[in-house]
Design an enzyme around this catalytic site. Structure first.
Site, PDB file in Angstrom:
ATOM      1  N   ARG A   1       7.653 -48.878  -6.619  1.00  0.00           N
ATOM      2  CA  ARG A   1       6.949 -47.812  -5.909  1.00  0.00           C
ATOM      3  C   ARG A   1       6.565 -46.666  -6.826  1.00  0.00           C
ATOM      4  O   ARG A   1       5.593 -45.953  -6.576  1.00  0.00           O
ATOM      5  CB  ARG A   1       7.789 -47.341  -4.719  1.00  0.00           C
ATOM      6  CG  ARG A   1       7.739 -48.352  -3.585  1.00  0.00           C
ATOM      7  CD  ARG A   1       8.851 -48.147  -2.603  1.00  0.00           C
ATOM      8  NE  ARG A   1      10.136 -48.531  -3.159  1.00  0.00           N
ATOM      9  CZ  ARG A   1      11.264 -48.551  -2.486  1.00  0.00           C
ATOM     10  NH1 ARG A   1      11.286 -48.187  -1.250  1.00  0.00           N
ATOM     11  NH2 ARG A   1      12.386 -48.940  -3.075  1.00  0.00           N
TER      12      ARG A   1
ATOM     13  N   GLU B   1      25.070 -49.666  -6.411  1.00  0.00           N
ATOM     14  CA  GLU B   1      26.196 -49.629  -5.480  1.00  0.00           C
ATOM     15  C   GLU B   1      26.883 -50.997  -5.443  1.00  0.00           C
ATOM     16  O   GLU B   1      28.102 -51.103  -5.411  1.00  0.00           O
ATOM     17  CB  GLU B   1      25.677 -49.244  -4.096  1.00  0.00           C
ATOM     18  CG  GLU B   1      26.646 -48.405  -3.335  1.00  0.00           C
ATOM     19  CD  GLU B   1      25.999 -47.783  -2.115  1.00  0.00           C
ATOM     20  OE1 GLU B   1      24.761 -47.720  -2.046  1.00  0.00           O
ATOM     21  OE2 GLU B   1      26.761 -47.384  -1.228  1.00  0.00           O
TER      22      GLU B   1
HETATM   23  P1  AMP Z   1      19.160 -44.686  -7.274  1.00  0.00           P
HETATM   24  O1  AMP Z   1      20.400 -44.853  -6.442  1.00  0.00           O
HETATM   25  O2  AMP Z   1      18.740 -43.241  -7.369  1.00  0.00           O
HETATM   26  O3  AMP Z   1      19.275 -45.337  -8.601  1.00  0.00           O
HETATM   27  O4  AMP Z   1      18.002 -45.416  -6.470  1.00  0.00           O
HETATM   28  C1  AMP Z   1      17.668 -46.732  -6.783  1.00  0.00           C
HETATM   29  C2  AMP Z   1      16.295 -47.087  -6.308  1.00  0.00           C
HETATM   30  O5  AMP Z   1      16.432 -47.555  -4.990  1.00  0.00           O
HETATM   31  C3  AMP Z   1      15.281 -45.963  -6.312  1.00  0.00           C
HETATM   32  O6  AMP Z   1      14.146 -46.415  -7.033  1.00  0.00           O
HETATM   33  C4  AMP Z   1      14.945 -45.722  -4.881  1.00  0.00           C
HETATM   34  O7  AMP Z   1      13.558 -45.826  -4.700  1.00  0.00           O
HETATM   35  C5  AMP Z   1      15.619 -46.821  -4.110  1.00  0.00           C
HETATM   36  N1  AMP Z   1      16.494 -46.311  -3.062  1.00  0.00           N
HETATM   37  C6  AMP Z   1      17.807 -45.994  -3.153  1.00  0.00           C
HETATM   38  N2  AMP Z   1      18.313 -45.593  -1.989  1.00  0.00           N
HETATM   39  C7  AMP Z   1      17.276 -45.644  -1.119  1.00  0.00           C
HETATM   40  C8  AMP Z   1      17.146 -45.345   0.278  1.00  0.00           C
HETATM   41  N3  AMP Z   1      18.184 -44.900   1.010  1.00  0.00           N
HETATM   42  N4  AMP Z   1      15.949 -45.527   0.853  1.00  0.00           N
HETATM   43  C9  AMP Z   1      14.894 -45.970   0.125  1.00  0.00           C
HETATM   44  N5  AMP Z   1      14.942 -46.272  -1.177  1.00  0.00           N
HETATM   45  C10 AMP Z   1      16.125 -46.106  -1.798  1.00  0.00           C
END
Ligand code: AMP
Length: 184
Positions: free
Chosen positions: A72, A109
């Site tokens: 995205r 996670e």
């Molecule tokens: P991060 O935990 O910041 O590394 O997020 C990992 C990726 O997953 C990012 O590119 C976000 O776009 C996506 N992402 C993580 N959590 C969410 C969520 N709750 N809703 C939508 N996209 C998410």
């Protein structure tokens, strides 16, 4: 649901569009994840223009290239790069890039993920703005920051459409300014 705007920022028109159009899906793609879907924002021409202009304006004059994170982030990076007359770098998931690539592995996670960047695309010292849709735990953008710096570029900013503040992702990032159109 309570919506909070970023500290010190009055709700911009871009934020108003995000708040109006953001969709939330409990337990997707797995239990206990509240998935935030920004596709309705991208699918609205006025909203999309507003978020692209906002991301470009917040960092205007501070970057020569934008790095979009698959997938995205690509949508944002292409548009902001065009709007700001900047180069575009694609930060890809593992195994998709040819030639010499830099690799960063990081924990999710559940399990782990890998991001890659081709070397030598731009001169050393190029000022780079990282773009992605959502800042959650920050692992993805932190890994991208490492790729940008290992490639010899200078990270001058991070822009996201939505920041999930309870996950404290911002704390995992370095000193470059982080702009979120909306924080929730
Ligand atoms: P991060 O935990 O910041 O590394 O997020 C990992 C990726 O997953 C990012 O590119 C976000 O776009 C996506 N992402 C993580 N959590 C969410 C969520 N709750 N809703 C939508 N996209 C998410």
């Amino acid at each position: 649901m309570t919506h909070l705007f970023a500290p010190n920022a009055s709700p911009s028109s871009a934020a108003a569009h995000v708040e109006a159009l953001l969709a939330s899906y409990p337990d997707f793609p797995q239990p206990n994840i509240l998935f935030r879907d920004l596709n309705p924002v991208f699918a609205d021409a006025v909203a999309f223009r507003a978020i692209v202009d906002d991301l470009a304006d917040q960092h205007r004059g501070q970057f020569d290239a934008v790095a979009g994170i698959e997938a995205r982030g690509f949508l944002l990076a292409a548009a902001v790069g065009y709007a700001a007359n900047a180069a575009v770098l694609a930060v890809r998931k593992g195994g998709k890039l040819p030639g010499t690539v830099l690799i960063e592995e990081y924990d999710l996670e559940y399990g782990s993920a890998r991001l890659e960047l081709e070397v030598g695309q731009l001169p050393a010292g190029t000022r780079v703005l990282i773009l992605d849709d959502v800042l959650a735990t920050g692992g993805t953008i932190a890994a991208t920051s490492r790729l940008i710096e290992r490639a010899g570029y200078t990270l001058t900013g991070v822009g996201v459409v939505l920041e999930l503040i309870d996950l404290h992702g911002r704390e995992r990032l370095g000193t470059a300014p982080v702009h979120a159109i909306m924080s929730i």
